[in-house]
Scaffold this active site. Sequence first.
Site, PDB file in Angstrom:
ATOM      1  N   ASP A 212     -90.105  -2.269  18.117  1.00  0.00           N
ATOM      2  CA  ASP A 212     -89.643  -0.941  17.697  1.00  0.00           C
ATOM      3  C   ASP A 212     -89.595  -0.880  16.180  1.00  0.00           C
ATOM      4  O   ASP A 212     -88.952  -1.717  15.540  1.00  0.00           O
ATOM      5  CB  ASP A 212     -88.243  -0.660  18.270  1.00  0.00           C
ATOM      6  CG  ASP A 212     -88.300  -0.428  19.763  1.00  0.00           C
ATOM      7  OD1 ASP A 212     -89.209   0.292  20.210  1.00  0.00           O
ATOM      8  OD2 ASP A 212     -87.451  -0.991  20.482  1.00  0.00           O
TER       9      ASP A 212
ATOM     10  N   TRP B 290     -58.463 -10.606 -17.728  1.00  0.00           N
ATOM     11  CA  TRP B 290     -57.963 -11.978 -17.677  1.00  0.00           C
ATOM     12  C   TRP B 290     -56.612 -11.977 -16.955  1.00  0.00           C
ATOM     13  O   TRP B 290     -55.773 -11.112 -17.196  1.00  0.00           O
ATOM     14  CB  TRP B 290     -57.804 -12.519 -19.111  1.00  0.00           C
ATOM     15  CG  TRP B 290     -57.181 -13.871 -19.145  1.00  0.00           C
ATOM     16  CD1 TRP B 290     -57.786 -15.067 -18.874  1.00  0.00           C
ATOM     17  CD2 TRP B 290     -55.816 -14.171 -19.438  1.00  0.00           C
ATOM     18  NE1 TRP B 290     -56.879 -16.089 -18.981  1.00  0.00           N
ATOM     19  CE2 TRP B 290     -55.671 -15.565 -19.329  1.00  0.00           C
ATOM     20  CE3 TRP B 290     -54.704 -13.391 -19.779  1.00  0.00           C
ATOM     21  CZ2 TRP B 290     -54.448 -16.208 -19.556  1.00  0.00           C
ATOM     22  CZ3 TRP B 290     -53.496 -14.026 -19.995  1.00  0.00           C
ATOM     23  CH2 TRP B 290     -53.371 -15.420 -19.901  1.00  0.00           C
TER      24      TRP B 290
ATOM     25  N   ASP C  58     -58.194 -31.980 -18.405  1.00  0.00           N
ATOM     26  CA  ASP C  58     -58.605 -30.665 -18.918  1.00  0.00           C
ATOM     27  C   ASP C  58     -58.787 -30.722 -20.427  1.00  0.00           C
ATOM     28  O   ASP C  58     -59.019 -31.784 -21.017  1.00  0.00           O
ATOM     29  CB  ASP C  58     -57.572 -29.609 -18.474  1.00  0.00           C
ATOM     30  CG  ASP C  58     -58.169 -28.219 -18.318  1.00  0.00           C
ATOM     31  OD1 ASP C  58     -58.295 -27.515 -19.334  1.00  0.00           O
ATOM     32  OD2 ASP C  58     -58.525 -27.841 -17.184  1.00  0.00           O
TER      33      ASP C  58
ATOM     34  N   ARG D  94     -60.235 -16.858 -30.043  1.00  0.00           N
ATOM     35  CA  ARG D  94     -59.601 -18.150 -29.757  1.00  0.00           C
ATOM     36  C   ARG D  94     -60.113 -19.203 -30.746  1.00  0.00           C
ATOM     37  O   ARG D  94     -60.403 -20.322 -30.378  1.00  0.00           O
ATOM     38  CB  ARG D  94     -59.853 -18.600 -28.317  1.00  0.00           C
ATOM     39  CG  ARG D  94     -58.747 -19.477 -27.758  1.00  0.00           C
ATOM     40  CD  ARG D  94     -59.135 -20.155 -26.444  1.00  0.00           C
ATOM     41  NE  ARG D  94     -57.992 -20.847 -25.873  1.00  0.00           N
ATOM     42  CZ  ARG D  94     -58.074 -21.862 -25.036  1.00  0.00           C
ATOM     43  NH1 ARG D  94     -59.237 -22.320 -24.642  1.00  0.00           N
ATOM     44  NH2 ARG D  94     -56.990 -22.433 -24.558  1.00  0.00           N
TER      45      ARG D  94
ATOM     46  N   LYS E  21     -65.540 -29.533 -15.227  1.00  0.00           N
ATOM     47  CA  LYS E  21     -65.021 -28.167 -15.244  1.00  0.00           C
ATOM     48  C   LYS E  21     -65.668 -27.510 -16.458  1.00  0.00           C
ATOM     49  O   LYS E  21     -65.327 -27.833 -17.599  1.00  0.00           O
ATOM     50  CB  LYS E  21     -63.493 -28.166 -15.361  1.00  0.00           C
ATOM     51  CG  LYS E  21     -62.898 -26.780 -15.555  1.00  0.00           C
ATOM     52  CD  LYS E  21     -61.372 -26.822 -15.566  1.00  0.00           C
ATOM     53  CE  LYS E  21     -60.774 -25.465 -15.925  1.00  0.00           C
ATOM     54  NZ  LYS E  21     -59.307 -25.499 -15.959  1.00  0.00           N
TER      55      LYS E  21
ATOM     56  N   ASP F 114     -66.155 -24.593 -18.789  1.00  0.00           N
ATOM     57  CA  ASP F 114     -65.392 -23.403 -19.173  1.00  0.00           C
ATOM     58  C   ASP F 114     -66.195 -22.562 -20.167  1.00  0.00           C
ATOM     59  O   ASP F 114     -67.174 -23.024 -20.764  1.00  0.00           O
ATOM     60  CB  ASP F 114     -64.066 -23.860 -19.800  1.00  0.00           C
ATOM     61  CG  ASP F 114     -62.949 -22.843 -19.621  1.00  0.00           C
ATOM     62  OD1 ASP F 114     -63.238 -21.659 -19.362  1.00  0.00           O
ATOM     63  OD2 ASP F 114     -61.779 -23.239 -19.765  1.00  0.00           O
ATOM     64  N   MET F 115     -65.755 -21.333 -20.372  1.00  0.00           N
ATOM     65  CA  MET F 115     -66.437 -20.407 -21.297  1.00  0.00           C
ATOM     66  C   MET F 115     -65.423 -19.341 -21.659  1.00  0.00           C
ATOM     67  O   MET F 115     -65.129 -18.480 -20.852  1.00  0.00           O
ATOM     68  CB  MET F 115     -67.636 -19.813 -20.558  1.00  0.00           C
ATOM     69  CG  MET F 115     -68.713 -19.186 -21.403  1.00  0.00           C
ATOM     70  SD  MET F 115     -68.248 -17.646 -22.192  1.00  0.00           S
ATOM     71  CE  MET F 115     -69.831 -17.039 -22.662  1.00  0.00           C
ATOM     72  N   ASN F 116     -64.879 -19.443 -22.885  1.00  0.00           N
ATOM     73  CA  ASN F 116     -63.644 -18.721 -23.169  1.00  0.00           C
ATOM     74  C   ASN F 116     -63.719 -17.586 -24.167  1.00  0.00           C
ATOM     75  O   ASN F 116     -62.718 -17.282 -24.816  1.00  0.00           O
ATOM     76  CB  ASN F 116     -62.571 -19.715 -23.637  1.00  0.00           C
ATOM     77  CG  ASN F 116     -61.888 -20.373 -22.466  1.00  0.00           C
ATOM     78  OD1 ASN F 116     -61.539 -19.709 -21.497  1.00  0.00           O
ATOM     79  ND2 ASN F 116     -61.715 -21.679 -22.537  1.00  0.00           N
TER      80      ASN F 116
ATOM     81  N   ASP G  97     -56.743 -17.838 -14.228  1.00  0.00           N
ATOM     82  CA  ASP G  97     -55.718 -18.687 -14.850  1.00  0.00           C
ATOM     83  C   ASP G  97     -54.337 -18.338 -14.317  1.00  0.00           C
ATOM     84  O   ASP G  97     -53.373 -19.068 -14.555  1.00  0.00           O
ATOM     85  CB  ASP G  97     -55.721 -18.487 -16.373  1.00  0.00           C
ATOM     86  CG  ASP G  97     -56.856 -19.251 -17.042  1.00  0.00           C
ATOM     87  OD1 ASP G  97     -57.487 -20.087 -16.379  1.00  0.00           O
ATOM     88  OD2 ASP G  97     -57.101 -18.997 -18.236  1.00  0.00           O
TER      89      ASP G  97
HETATM   90  C1  GLA Z   1     -59.219 -21.659 -20.084  1.00  0.00           C
HETATM   91  C2  GLA Z   1     -59.269 -22.087 -18.636  1.00  0.00           C
HETATM   92  C3  GLA Z   1     -58.022 -22.869 -18.301  1.00  0.00           C
HETATM   93  C4  GLA Z   1     -57.906 -24.069 -19.217  1.00  0.00           C
HETATM   94  C5  GLA Z   1     -57.949 -23.631 -20.668  1.00  0.00           C
HETATM   95  C6  GLA Z   1     -58.037 -24.824 -21.587  1.00  0.00           C
HETATM   96  O1  GLA Z   1     -58.215 -20.741 -20.306  1.00  0.00           O
HETATM   97  O2  GLA Z   1     -59.409 -20.975 -17.799  1.00  0.00           O
HETATM   98  O3  GLA Z   1     -58.050 -23.290 -16.946  1.00  0.00           O
HETATM   99  O4  GLA Z   1     -58.939 -24.973 -18.936  1.00  0.00           O
HETATM  100  O5  GLA Z   1     -59.064 -22.792 -20.929  1.00  0.00           O
HETATM  101  O6  GLA Z   1     -58.064 -24.464 -22.913  1.00  0.00           O
END
Ligand code: GLA
Length: 740
Positions: free
Chosen positions: A46, A208, A377, A454, A487, A489-491, A554
Amino acid sequence: MIHFEPATRTFNLHTAHSYYALRVDAEGRLVHLGWGLRPADAGPADRADGPFPWPHEVGFSLTVQFRPEEVLTFGDVSTHGVTLKANFPALAQPLAPGEAAHLPIRDLRLRYASHAVVMDAEPGLAPAHGQPVRNETPRETLRVRLVDPVQPLAVTACYRLTPEHDLLERWLELENLGPHPVTFDAVGFASLHLPQGATELTSLTGAWAREYTQERRRLSAGTLVLESRSLQTGHRANPVFLLNAPGQAAEDSGTVYFGALAYSGAWQLAFEQLPTWHLRVHAGYNPFDFQLVLAPGQRHATPALVCGVCGDGWGGASRRLHAFARERVLPAPSARPAYRPVLYNSWEATTFNLSYAGQAALAQKAAAMGVELFCVDDGWFGARRDDHAGLGDWFVRPDAFPDGLEALVAEVHRLGMKFGLWVEPEMINPDSDLYRAHPDWVLHFPGRPRTESRHQLILDFGRPEVVEHIFSVLDALVTRYQIAFYKWDMNRLASEPGSAAGQALWLAHVAGVYGIMDRLRAKHPALDIQSCSGGGGRVDLGILGRVDQVWASDNTDALDRVRIQEGFSLAYPARAMEAWVTHSFNGFTQRAAALRLRFDVAMRGALGIGTALNELDEAELAEYARYIAFYKRLRPIIQDGALYRLQRVEAHGASVIEYVAADGREAVYSIVVHDYRAGAFRPTAPLRGLHSGLVYRVSNRDGVEVQRATGYTLMTLGLPGQHGGPAGWSQTLHIVAEAE
Ligand code: GLA
């Protein structure tokens, strides 16, 4: 299944429950015919065929182009949104009398040239790490090659089917066949044509600490844009949508169209309602500051828009996306058993105050309670005493670890845990050795400010040597410290996006990140990666192809987290959602939460612990251990089961969810009361996905039976005693079928 009918030049694409039909019209245009659910009694033969269901050759004054072409091109279309906008710098043929050389020519028309059905075609930016996914069954892709009748450009519209989940992946491949460069100002992955009336949109926006906020709204005439204008997926919106006719879909019922982008950079979803009330969704690269130049002979394949339609409501859409991500997107687990390990992360416990003694003490307590992966961390590197310095200098911080990191790694291994490390590879602090050596390696425009956020700037991934440097640093760390988990990260958001790659930076950055992750995974198959971006800012189906889990926010306040996680669950699976138990008092929300609540919420995903364990007494540590043991019994179902959102916070003030194992013999029931509504009795929540005829034992954390009932009773009456409880009351129950 993909079928082509030569007589009408009509394609029918079938999945388990849906069809997608398109046709080559008399002029050679590729035109959309329809998309929706297949009738329940339809057989494989079909197919949708026949005249176009609505008129689209409208010639009235003030109307131009309502034709639903599969690839909408600027020039042919100028009054509505388009999929592609190209500039041709030169004439492809001599000027005819009466023509002026208005260059560049911003006019693209696409006409059918050929088509093919192939197996295992891949969209652009598909993972290149070589690790398998869980389901490697080959899939069909329809490729329709279109060409401009005059200009030397080919566009291939691609449609890959994942029939078992009713999903279609759409992308475009562009090829410059001529001697001059072609510049694109807009490149979508696909434009969708939805039936009239599918105007109720469910989407995810946020900020955030407030990621994945669900919004449901009725689209009005005009265009609504959701987007990221940065180098990651973003907090402000997530590239996912659900659409249905207003009031005609619910959690478990109704026809829902849905989609998600497999891309982690500047993206855009534009929902355009035409004056005819037709709805189009234009999905792809954000045209803001966009430019793609194809040199002669060059090709470009876009990433995919993953989309589908289902008849079992928003929940059905989510379950399809979850199964797709688990089986077809996430790398297959390299370890056995194939579940995400229980993680400890020391960030909230110690922030930047790191030392061997402090970390080792935490590791000992974590291991004793059943943690399997210990992650150090931020703060272990360079001159990183706070967030003002050190990013870019990925060598061990001597004042924190004077004897190196080796002793801590050895201690973590001795305790039977894997070792993980936080990195933020795309970033650099101006106060770093790397910046002092290479101040030109950051995004900037000459002579203009370099705005810090930051206290950091962004490395220019438009420079191959920068990408190479970052890869080699991360690669060396894995080998030296036997790292099992990054981990990543990118802030920060982008600013002053000046790059050696020019405006190609937006794509080059994402390709750089993906490329480093892919190379790391290829070289270190046992390495797991977590995607984090100031919480949940980099979560999408593109990044999920090269990471094992993501950080959703966070914000670890349990009650806030219930909402964040529910929004996350619209598109993404629980096994990828890292969720931590932290200390009872939450600094963000100034609220305290019972340990039971914190565990009941964090156990809904891949469990992690972020508490300052050195502040807990023996009794509390023992409680943690009991919960972790409980979680380990439940995690095969949580991480791989089908999710049912039985009650949503908005409707009843409580979130009730259920995970059901594929065979329906085991389930996890989780309730959290979010708002206590005095004077109201919350209805019970009948379970889903069990077997009516089986008898199930329902037990709590300590294995104490709280009920024994048939699947039929559980799926009709639900569990008794679940209607009360003040805000913050919670419970997690294990439901297991008895042997027949
Ligand atoms: C960001 C991450 C947190 C932590 C901080 C460290 O905010 O989301 O989980 O790792 O950086 O500076």
